[in-house]
Scaffold this motif. Structure first.
Motif, short mmCIF file in Angstrom:
data_model
loop_
_atom_site.label_atom_id
_atom_site.label_comp_id
_atom_site.label_asym_id
_atom_site.label_seq_id
_atom_site.Cartn_x
_atom_site.Cartn_y
_atom_site.Cartn_z
N PHE A 189 14.45 29.10 25.75
CA PHE A 189 13.79 29.85 25.88
C PHE A 189 13.88 30.15 27.71
O PHE A 189 13.61 30.36 28.57
N ALA A 190 14.14 28.82 28.12
CA ALA A 190 13.94 28.23 29.89
C ALA A 190 15.29 28.97 29.99
O ALA A 190 15.78 29.18 29.65
N GLU A 191 15.01 28.45 31.39
CA GLU A 191 15.58 28.44 32.51
C GLU A 191 16.96 28.06 32.39
O GLU A 191 16.32 27.48 32.37
N ASP A 197 10.99 28.31 35.91
CA ASP A 197 10.06 28.00 34.86
C ASP A 197 8.65 27.37 35.09
O ASP A 197 7.49 28.06 34.87
N GLY A 301 8.39 36.15 24.11
CA GLY A 301 8.73 36.34 24.94
C GLY A 301 10.00 36.11 26.40
O GLY A 301 9.85 35.55 27.26
N ALA A 302 10.84 35.38 25.12
CA ALA A 302 11.64 34.04 25.62
C ALA A 302 12.49 34.21 24.43
O ALA A 302 12.54 34.11 23.45
N1 HSE Z 1 12.65 31.50 31.09
C1 HSE Z 1 11.58 33.24 30.31
C2 HSE Z 1 10.13 32.47 29.41
C3 HSE Z 1 12.10 33.45 29.29
O1 HSE Z 1 10.30 30.73 29.36
O2 HSE Z 1 9.94 32.83 29.09
C4 HSE Z 1 13.52 34.70 30.63
O3 HSE Z 1 12.46 35.90 30.69
#
Ligand code: HSE
Length: 441
Positions: A189-191, A197, A301-302
């Protein structure tokens, strides 16, 4: 009429791999449903092993992005490199070379959107970016087209899956911040740099893009007020729970009489708030229109699959000829709009939760409440908690909940409190955000 689209992809990381997988698994079903034939012709990544691992045939892979950007046989370039330097160059070159562009790059669009959209219009090409905001939720489609009849009064969203995952895991399962962040990274999920984030920047990028569509203006990213979740602690979430609140990192875009209020910050929302039940890596976005009222969008969302789902939706929309027309028609509206005014953060009127780490000594509470009183801030509750485990007994947390107060006064009070000798770390402040009025004027 069949519509074939020849696709080049740059960047075969988490999302790129998802795009390759969806095209392989769903290509024929998509063609059956839509008449769009999506053909992945070339994939570039500096690390060709990543392309190989995604299952792309050898003859389609390259380590040189220009073999995608300059290729005469492609219709569209999918940019999934991330960042704002090389990616900007790739996107501008692809447009100049006559390609449509699909990108998930919210940082790029938040900072350089105006330049990129103008370049696209100049070359009569489109930039499609559904995957840049809220992963798999078709929020751009909904706001730009589905709600076009409305003047939008507000858009409030949980737009970062990593932060939402961290806050949920800390509150619901008692995990530490570091443990929950590591899990979000592991899950993809994380950048690449998770600082973006947790410090609120990623949410702000998405908010700037969505606000620009919702309000039909070019948003200046530097005018957003941004705070992240890095300073929050399990004891803040627990204190919120005791008061019936859930803590969320919110992206808020409000149209107010003094201009657009665009801000990202942790917020306490009541347990029955529309966004309160949103847990884990999910995003949720409330949009309020003057005709439609309150609408709510929810989804992942990720992560690889949800984000790739939105990329593929954009590809189909280009293949069937819809996106280029929509892009040209709607973007030109923004070009004619006057730059927006921005409401100063000091004009907010909210309730506030504050945690102070203070020396446990007689008279300290009185000093603190006096400062709030002198700044015309009325208090609902002041509670001294036991010190966190292992922290020793001398410094204790004091939690304060205010009545509605002007943020300017709140900031003055907090600056004064922070200067007190007995206050041992910077105050933590969480704004209390109520459900937006459904039909705000
Ligand atoms: N890093 C983002 C998030 C996902 O954790 O929502 C991509 O936009």
């Amino acid at each position: 009429m069949g519509a074939g689209l020849r696709i080049g992809l740059i960047g075969c990381g988490t999302v790129g791999r998802g795009v390759v997988e969806i095209l392989a698994a769903e290509g024929s079903e998509i063609a059956r449903k839509t008449s769009a034939t999506l053909e992945l012709v070339r994939v570039a990544d500096t690390d060709t092993d990543k392309i190989r691992q995604a299952g792309v045939p050898e003859q389609c892979m390259t380590s040189d992005a220009s073999e995608v950007i300059e290729a005469p046989d492609l219709d569209v370039v999918v940019e999934l490199v991330g960042g704002t330097t090389v990616a900007r160059e790739f996107v501008l070159k692809a447009l100049a070379a006559g390609k449509h562009v699909v990108t998930a790059n919210k940082a790029l669009l938040a900072h350089h959107g105006k330049e990129i959209y103008a370049e696209a219009v100049r070359h009569r090409r489109c930039v499609a970016f559904e995957s840049s905001c809220a992963g798999g939720i078709p929020i751009i489609l909904a706001v730009r087209q589905g709600l076009v009849a409305n003047r939008i009064s507000a858009l409030h969203g949980i737009l970062n899956g990593t932060c939402n995952y961290i806050l949920s895991e800390m509150a619901d399962k008692g995990k530490s911040y570091a443990e929950a962040l590591a899990e979000a990274q592991e899950a993809g999920f994380a950048e690449v740099d998770p600082t973006l984030d947790v410090n609120g920047t990623d949410t702000a990028h998405k908010l700037a893009i969505l606000a620009s569509i919702a309000f039909g203006v070019d948003v200046d990213f530097d005018r957003l007020h941004i705070e992240g979740i890095e300073h929050l602690d399990a004891q803040d979430l627990a204190a919120g729970q005791e008061m019936g609140y859930v803590c969320k990192l919110l992206g808020i875009a409000d149209r107010t009489p003094s201009g657009l209020s665009l801000r990202v910050h942790p917020a306490f929302v009541r347990e029955d708030h529309a966004l309160a039940g949103n847990r884990g890596s999910f995003n949720a976005v409330s949009v309020y229109g003057n005709w439609v009222g309150h609408t709510l969008y929810y989804g992942r969302g990720a992560g690889s699959r949800p984000t790739a789902s939105a990329v593929v939706a954009d590809l189909v929309d280009i293949a069937v000829g819809n996106q280029p027309r929509v892009f040209e028609a709607y973007r030109n509206l923004n070009d004619k709009a006057a730059p927006p005014t921005y409401a100063p953060i000091d004009q907010l009127e909210l309730r506030y939760y504050v945690r102070l780490m203070v020396v446990d000594r007689p008279g300290v509470m009185a000093q603190i409440t006096r400062i709030f009183g002198e700044n015309a801030i009325s208090l609902r509750a002041v509670v001294q908690h036991e010190p966190p485990e292992g922290a020793g007994g001398e410094v204790v947390p004091v939690m304060v909940l205010t009545d509605v107060a002007a943020e300017g006064r709140m900031r003055s009070a907090l600056a004064e409190v922070a200067r007190m000798d007995v206050v041992k770390s910077p105050p933590v402040m969480i704004r209390v955000v109520s459900e937006h009025e459904e039909y705000a004027s």
